[in-house]
Write an enzyme that holds these catalytic residues in place. Structure first.
Site, PDB file in Angstrom:
ATOM      1  N   TRP A 103       6.507 -12.607  -7.878  1.00 54.76           N
ATOM      2  CA  TRP A 103       6.207 -11.195  -8.171  1.00 54.76           C
ATOM      3  C   TRP A 103       6.964 -10.687  -9.385  1.00 54.76           C
ATOM      4  CZ3 TRP A 103       1.800  -9.846  -6.860  1.00 54.76           C
ATOM      5  CH2 TRP A 103       1.246 -10.171  -5.613  1.00 54.76           C
ATOM      6  N   ASP A 181      11.543  -3.418  -7.683  1.00 51.57           N
ATOM      7  CA  ASP A 181      10.307  -3.601  -6.915  1.00 51.57           C
ATOM      8  C   ASP A 181      10.722  -3.940  -5.487  1.00 51.57           C
ATOM      9  OD1 ASP A 181       7.998  -4.364  -5.632  1.00 51.57           O
ATOM     10  OD2 ASP A 181       7.465  -5.965  -7.041  1.00 51.57           O
ATOM     11  N   LYS A 205       3.167  -3.578   2.880  1.00 53.97           N
ATOM     12  CA  LYS A 205       3.993  -4.595   3.520  1.00 53.97           C
ATOM     13  C   LYS A 205       4.788  -3.974   4.661  1.00 53.97           C
ATOM     14  CE  LYS A 205       2.649  -7.371   0.143  1.00 53.97           C
ATOM     15  NZ  LYS A 205       3.117  -7.170  -1.186  1.00 53.97           N
TER      16      LYS A 205
HETATM   17  C1  PLP Z   1       2.609  -7.617  -2.543  1.00 56.39           C
HETATM   18  C2  PLP Z   1       3.597  -7.442  -3.628  1.00 56.39           C
HETATM   19  C3  PLP Z   1       3.215  -7.022  -4.910  1.00 56.39           C
HETATM   20  C4  PLP Z   1       1.766  -6.746  -5.276  1.00 56.39           C
HETATM   21  O1  PLP Z   1       1.327  -5.629  -4.611  1.00 56.39           O
HETATM   22  P1  PLP Z   1      -0.128  -5.032  -4.919  1.00 56.39           P
HETATM   23  O2  PLP Z   1      -0.099  -3.782  -4.111  1.00 56.39           O
HETATM   24  O3  PLP Z   1      -1.110  -6.037  -4.413  1.00 56.39           O
HETATM   25  O4  PLP Z   1      -0.252  -4.809  -6.356  1.00 56.39           O
HETATM   26  C5  PLP Z   1       4.196  -6.875  -5.868  1.00 56.39           C
HETATM   27  N1  PLP Z   1       5.484  -7.098  -5.587  1.00 56.39           N
HETATM   28  C6  PLP Z   1       5.898  -7.510  -4.362  1.00 56.39           C
HETATM   29  C7  PLP Z   1       7.338  -7.742  -4.115  1.00 56.39           C
HETATM   30  C8  PLP Z   1       4.955  -7.683  -3.357  1.00 56.39           C
HETATM   31  O5  PLP Z   1       5.356  -8.086  -2.138  1.00 56.39           O
END
Ligand code: PLP
Length: 369
Positions: A103, A181, A205
């Protein structure tokens, strides 16, 4: 009983949240309307929105000099929205990124389209740590090794790599704004806003359904967006309009709001963190004591949320998944870049889910080990 759902995302929600949403589906609190049918500017939805923001602020102790934004586009849209908003802060159009998994690598690559973006550190290489050879992306680069340019506008780090199962949260104060993030570990543990200047997270998540992105940003970082930044993605515009510049994702905000109330009822983030530690320790202890299953992430970087594991006989992966599903243990397939299995044990999963998984795994090993 419902099966236990170990999905990495969109992921399990607490049954109590789903049942409340079901009970209120056609008639929210006597309003005669589903939340999906309400004006986003009406009194009913304003109450839902305001309570969601306040509950999120309470849960994470968000200081008053931070704005809470409800946005859309997910975390990957933020990979572009962050540089469009923040690269201009220091006047050099520069930003630095730590790459610790799939990511953060995507974040780093996307940001390069917008300015002078450099690697502060990367765990893509093999590394020997504590006498163990660690493959790329199974460890986290220590903050002492980060090369941060003083002229950079911000440093971007991912606090939990959902795919690799690598987590880091031991922030030290740095000289430029720190952007995190936290898509897959927000609300699983406290965040120290003395050291963190901005957090973003796709909700799907650990915080609710897909379609909502949470952004928590220090207010003095607002207002530096590039001229080309879409207004709907300009943090300053979104903040000034209380996240109502355009129609917000009303239903996901409502469900996330129910999640926040559920979390408060569990005792808040401090209590859920203890539960998460207990769940993760139970599972890692089991994996480490087994000759049949293994997790290859460096011990100090192991995620409490996403735990990838490999079977000693990968030819049994399919059978494992099939029998797990029959035993009421869903969505354990690992990400294709890592292989094997992955158990995502976010806030909504109780320790009983981990116990059930371990019981199944013991039985599977006994039959096939
Ligand atoms: C799932 C995830 C993403 C991507 O998320 P989207 O909502 O599909 O753009 C980015 N960073 C992390 C850490 C993730 O777990």
């Amino acid at each position: 009983m419902r099966p236990w759902n170990f999905s990495a995302g969109p992921s399990a929600l607490p049954l109590a949240v789903l049942e409340q949403a079901a009970a209120e589906m056609t008639n929210w609190q006597g309003s005669g309307m589903s939340v999906m049918e309400m004006s986003h500017r009406g009194a009913e939805f304003m109450q839902i929105r305001d309570e969601a923001e306040q509950d999120l602020r309470d849960l994470l102790n968000v200081p008053d000099d931070f704005a809470v934004l409800f946005m859309q586009g997910g975390a990957q849209a933020q990979n572009a929205i962050v540089p469009m908003n923040l690269l201009g802060l220091a006047g050099h159009n520069q930003a630095d990124y730590v790459v610790s998994g799939s990511w953060s690598k995507k974040s780093f690559q996307e940001a390069q389209r917008y300015g002078d973006v450099a690697l502060a550190a990367s765990s893509e290489s093999e590394q020997r740590i504590n006498g163990q050879d660690q493959q790329g992306l199974t460890w986290f680069p220590a903050p002492s090794t980060w090369q941060i340019r003083p002229t950079a506008s911000y440093l971007h780090v991912c606090s939990n790599e959902t795919i690799g199962g690598v987590e880091f949260n031991d922030w030290t104060a740095i000289d430029i704004p720190l952007v995190i993030d936290a898509s897959s570990n927000i609300l699983s543990r406290p965040i120290d806003f003395n050291k963190v200047d901005m957090v973003y997270a796709g909700a799907q998540k650990n915080a609710g359904p897909a379609g909502l992105t949470l952004v928590i940003i220090r207010k003095d970082l607002l207002g530096a967006a590039s001229a080309h930044c879409p207004s709907a993605f300009n943090y300053d515009v979104v903040a000034k309009n209380d996240s109502m510049f355009n129609t917000p994702p009303t239903y996901p905000i409502y469900i996330a709001g129910l999640m926040f109330k559920w979390l408060k009822a569990q005792g808040g983030v401090a209590a859920i963190e203890q539960a998460n530690i207990a769940k993760a320790n139970l599972f890692y202890d089991y994996l480490d004591g087994s000759n049949f299953y293994r997790n290859t992430v460096e011990t100090t970087a192991r995620s409490r949320m996403n735990i990838p594991f490999l079977l000693a006989k990968p030819e049994l992966d399919k059978l494992f998944l099939q029998q797990a599903e029959e035993a009421g243990l869903l969505q354990l397939k690992g990400h294709k870049s890592v292989g094997g299995m992955r158990a995502s044990i976010y806030n909504a999963l109780p320790i009983e889910a981990v116990q059930a998984l371990i019981a199944f795994m013991k039985g599977f090993e006994a039959s096939h080990g």
